[in-house]
Scaffold this motif. Structure first.
Motif, short mmCIF file in Angstrom:
data_model
loop_
_atom_site.label_atom_id
_atom_site.label_comp_id
_atom_site.label_asym_id
_atom_site.label_seq_id
_atom_site.Cartn_x
_atom_site.Cartn_y
_atom_site.Cartn_z
N ARG A 87 -2.06 0.07 -10.27
CA ARG A 87 -2.92 0.18 -9.09
C ARG A 87 -3.82 -1.05 -9.01
O ARG A 87 -4.21 -1.61 -10.04
N ASP A 88 -4.14 -1.45 -7.79
CA ASP A 88 -5.08 -2.55 -7.61
C ASP A 88 -6.48 -2.08 -8.03
O ASP A 88 -6.87 -0.95 -7.74
N LYS A 89 -7.21 -2.94 -8.73
CA LYS A 89 -8.51 -2.52 -9.27
C LYS A 89 -9.54 -2.27 -8.17
O LYS A 89 -10.41 -1.41 -8.30
N TYR B 65 -0.64 -0.96 -4.63
CA TYR B 65 0.11 -1.04 -5.89
C TYR B 65 0.63 -2.46 -6.09
O TYR B 65 1.01 -3.14 -5.14
N GLU C 182 3.61 7.63 -9.68
CA GLU C 182 2.74 7.90 -10.84
C GLU C 182 3.52 7.69 -12.14
O GLU C 182 3.03 7.11 -13.10
N ASP D 278 0.84 -1.21 0.00
CA ASP D 278 0.00 0.00 0.00
C ASP D 278 0.87 1.25 0.00
O ASP D 278 2.07 1.21 0.29
N HIS D 279 0.24 2.39 -0.29
CA HIS D 279 0.97 3.65 -0.50
C HIS D 279 1.80 4.06 0.72
O HIS D 279 2.99 4.38 0.60
N ASP E 178 -8.68 -1.67 -4.74
CA ASP E 178 -8.19 -0.72 -3.73
C ASP E 178 -7.17 0.20 -4.39
O ASP E 178 -6.05 -0.19 -4.71
N ARG E 179 -7.53 1.47 -4.55
CA ARG E 179 -6.70 2.43 -5.29
C ARG E 179 -5.39 2.74 -4.57
O ARG E 179 -4.44 3.23 -5.18
N LYS E 180 -5.33 2.48 -3.25
CA LYS E 180 -4.11 2.78 -2.49
C LYS E 180 -3.10 1.63 -2.53
O LYS E 180 -2.01 1.74 -1.99
#
Length: 733
Positions: free
Chosen positions: A721-723, A729, A711, A683-684, A725-727
């Motif tokens: 990005r995970d489809k 990777y 980015e 995660d981010h 969960d946007r946070k």
């Protein structure tokens, strides 16, 4: 031979009944009772202890142990009541003497009585679970003498009064006090504690509460601490002389609480004499005393450490943000080193080299040094100053000492890559101008940087030294081949620099004089002939030259100038007067460099080999320049315009910052890829934390920049990005 049979013997009990005199017990007890009276009356010399022992033995043997024991209790109690009355009658100061004398006599009597009744002590008493004779004597002394209403309170009052007198400076009989307190201890821990220690601690707390209040109102911090320390030592000494060793912790706790813990905030922050004033005035003895005393109380050192940290941070912040201090980078860094030396000395000598204080000092320096974004540049300028001239004539040990101090400041920097950028620029100028004090010192610092930050940090710096050595070999080869061709012309010395190792310099065009251009072309042909696949670009803005010049009245000088200055001066071989525009057209030197160059040739007193019309400090496009044939100098060799590295102007600083930011981008991306390759999914927030951890030895990456690099990697399909969960990777192989 047969073994002889052994006969077993058996002793049988006497079968005949022994007739005992019915008054035997009474008669025997009277003999023993008389003996006890005589012992207490100091007439024991006429007694036969062997006979008395036999009588006591027979009484126990004939089952009269109970009578013997109860008679002993009654007789001893009777004598102790008489002793108690005698002690009560003692007046004033004789009370303790009488008590001590009677106690000694009682102990002596007890010893004799115990010897007589030894058989009872060994057989009857254990079987009937009664108190042994000696212990019985102690218990009766305690109950009849010490705990009699007239003695108990009086004894307590006199003991406490003696302690008070001694605290006031009077001399008391410590030997007598020791005997009395030992008596209380011999009577059992509870007697000593209940009859003396408990009251002693209460009275002491009241005494020190009042005294500390008086001291805090009338003394400064240093004086107060001396008095507190003296009182503490007095109490420890008092315990060693006449109190129970276990009392030490209790009484020192009382002194610490009343004299230190209850006043520690006021002491530390006391106006004109508190902790900060002690640090400012370097009162290391007082600071050491404060450390030792405050260490004894809960949170004492935490308070001292917090106040010290706050002061160091505030003063450090003022230093690094003071515009006056920032005018001289070398002085700025020297002041930081002096400050660090001062605090190190305090921590070593006053705070017992306490690691928690050392850590607090380090975190404070790291905090305020990084408030000033120019700290990396200033430290590099300080090193440059020392390695150019500041360490000339200094011993090797002192050089190492200075370099170690520089490394200490370097460790506090969060932006070590910025320091590297400036250090590389300054090192390049030192190496190219031959102005370094010691190559050993230069290499020593690089080894220290390598140890601190790893090979990657110093690989390019080491490459610069390699280039300098290779260039010497190249010049030897060139001179060997073309020595005869160029003997009559100017001498050329070239340093061939590898593009990746040296600070990037914009390639600027410059029209070299024809004499120089010819020999430069010969060197180019020689170099490219011996190395394939390489390109040479002349960095005329970094070179120097030595010119022989003849002035009025045939006065000759050798001028040490930059390549740009050489190009300008050579024009005056064919002209006495040239305008700024004519010089600019002839040399094609960039305008900003040309103006600085002409300024150093025409406007610096003692170095003005040119004259300028009109005369002013600044160079204008309309100015005209003439050869100054009246130039004089007491030196044959005149150095013009070789200026040591100076702090950057704000635009230059911004430009360096931008270059550093650009250099950081690939490092951040490489760290992200390394992490994602190992973790596959992350995660981010965890990516940001991991990247920061990996790169913090070089710089502290900005989370915003990390996000932008993520980015960029997503755009270039290194990550996705995970489809759901946007946070989150994912790494794309």
């Amino acid at each position: 031979m047969s073994a002889q049979k052994k006969k077993a013997f058996q002793i049988e009990a006497f079968k005949h009944r022994v007739v005992v005199d019915p008054k035997y017990a009474e008669k025997t007890w009277k003999i023993l009772e008389h003996a006890i009276h005589e012992i207490y009356n100091h007439n024991a010399s006429g007694l036969s202890f062997e006979e008395l022992y036999r009588n006591a033995y027979n009484m126990v043997l004939h089952k009269f142990g109970e009578k013997l024991y109860s008679g002993l209790v009654t007789t001893m109690t009777s004598h102790l009541k008489e002793i108690s009355s005698s002690i009560e009658a003692a007046q004033g100061g004789l009370f303790l003497d009488e008590l001590n004398r009677k106690w000694a006599e009682h102990n002596k009597a007890m010893q004799m009585i115990r010897d007589i009744l030894m058989y009872m002590d060994r057989t009857f008493i254990p079987n009937t679970h009664k108190t042994p004779v000696h212990e019985l004597g102690l218990n009766l002394w305690r109950d009849v003498v010490i705990h009699s209403s007239a003695i108990q309170t009086r004894l307590q009052a006199i003991l406490l009064e003696n302690v008070r007198r001694e605290r006031s400076g009077e001399v008391i009989d410590r030997g007598l006090m020791r005997s009395i307190t030992k008596m209380l201890m011999d009577l059992g821990p509870s007697v000593y504690q209940d009859d003396f220690e408990k009251h002693f601690l209460e009275v002491s707390a009241d005494f020190y509460r009042l005294e500390s209040q008086d001291f805090i109102e009338s003394c400064d911090c240093g004086e107060y601490l001396k008095k507190a320390e003296r009182r503490l030592n007095e109490e420890i000494e008092r315990v060693s002389h006449y109190l129970d060793a276990k009392s030490e912790v209790k009484i020192t706790n009382v002194v610490e609480k009343e004299m230190i813990e209850n006043h520690m905030h006021r002491l530390v922050q006391m106006e004109n004499s508190g902790l900060v004033n002690m640090i400012v005035d370097e009162k290391n003895q007082d600071l050491g005393r404060m450390y030792c005393l405050f260490r004894r109380v809960p949170n004492g050192l935490v308070l001292v450490r917090d106040v010290m940290t706050s002061y160091i941070r505030d003063t450090g912040k003022q230093l690094v943000t003071d515009p006056e201090r920032l005018k001289d980078p070398v002085d700025f860094v020297q002041h930081l080193l002096d400050l660090k030396d001062k605090y190190d000395k305090i921590i070593t000598s006053a705070f017992s080299n306490d690691k928690t204080f050392q850590n607090a000092l380090n975190s404070s320096f790291e905090y305020f040094m990084n408030l000033n974004s120019r700290s990396p540049e200033f430290i590099s300028l300080f090193v440059d100053d020392k390695l150019r001239k500041g360490l000339r004539g200094v011993t090797e040990e002192d050089v190492e000492l200075v370099l170690d101090k520089v490394m200490m400041l370097f460790r506090y920097l969060q932006e070590k890559d910025v320091f590297e950028k400036y250090y590389k620029q300054h090192l390049a100028k030192r190496l190219l101008s031959g102005k370094t004090v010691s190559e050993d010192a230069e290499r020593s610092l690089i080894v220290k940087l390598k140890t601190e930050c790893g090979y990657q940090f110093t690989s390019k710096l080491e490459g610069m030294f390699t280039d300098m050595k290779t260039s010497q070999d190249t010049m030897q080869g060139f001179n060997a081949r073309h020595g005869t061709d160029i003997a009559d012309g100017p001498m050329l010395s070239v340093q061939v620099l590898t593009t990746g190792s040296w600070p990037t310099q914009p390639i600027t065009t410059c029209n070299l004089p024809a004499e120089i251009r010819g020999i430069c072309e010969k060197f180019r042909n020689y170099y490219l002939g011996t190395h394939t696949g390489r390109r040479l670009s002349w960095q005329t803005n970094m070179g120097t030259a030595d010119l022989k010049a003849t002035f009025g009245k045939g006065q000759k000088h050798e001028l040490n100038v930059s390549t740009y200055q050489m190009c300008v001066l050579m024009l005056f071989n064919n002209a006495d007067r040239l305008s700024y525009n004519e010089i600019e057209q002839a040399t094609e030197i960039p305008a900003s460099d040309l103006k600085r160059c002409l300024q150093s040739l025409a406007c610096v007193k003692g170095k003005n080999v040119l004259r300028k019309e009109p005369m002013s400090k600044d160079i204008a496009d309309t100015d005209t320049f003439l050869f100054n044939d009246k130039f004089t100098s007491k030196f044959f060799k005149v150095k013009i315009g070789t200026v040591a590295a100076q702090r950057e102007s704000e635009p230059e600083n911004q430009e360096t910052r931008q270059r550093v930011e650009e250099d950081r981008k690939p490092q951040i991306e490489a760290a992200i890829v390394r992490i994602m390759k190992a973790r596959r999914v992350l995660d981010h927030n965890n990516i940001v934390a991991e990247v920061t951890k990996q790169l913090q030895s070089r710089f502290l990456p900005n989370p915003v920049v990390i996000k932008k690099r993520i980015e960029s990697l997503i755009e270039r399909e290194f990550l996705e990005r995970d489809k759901s969960d946007r946070k989150l990777y994912r790494y794309l192989a």
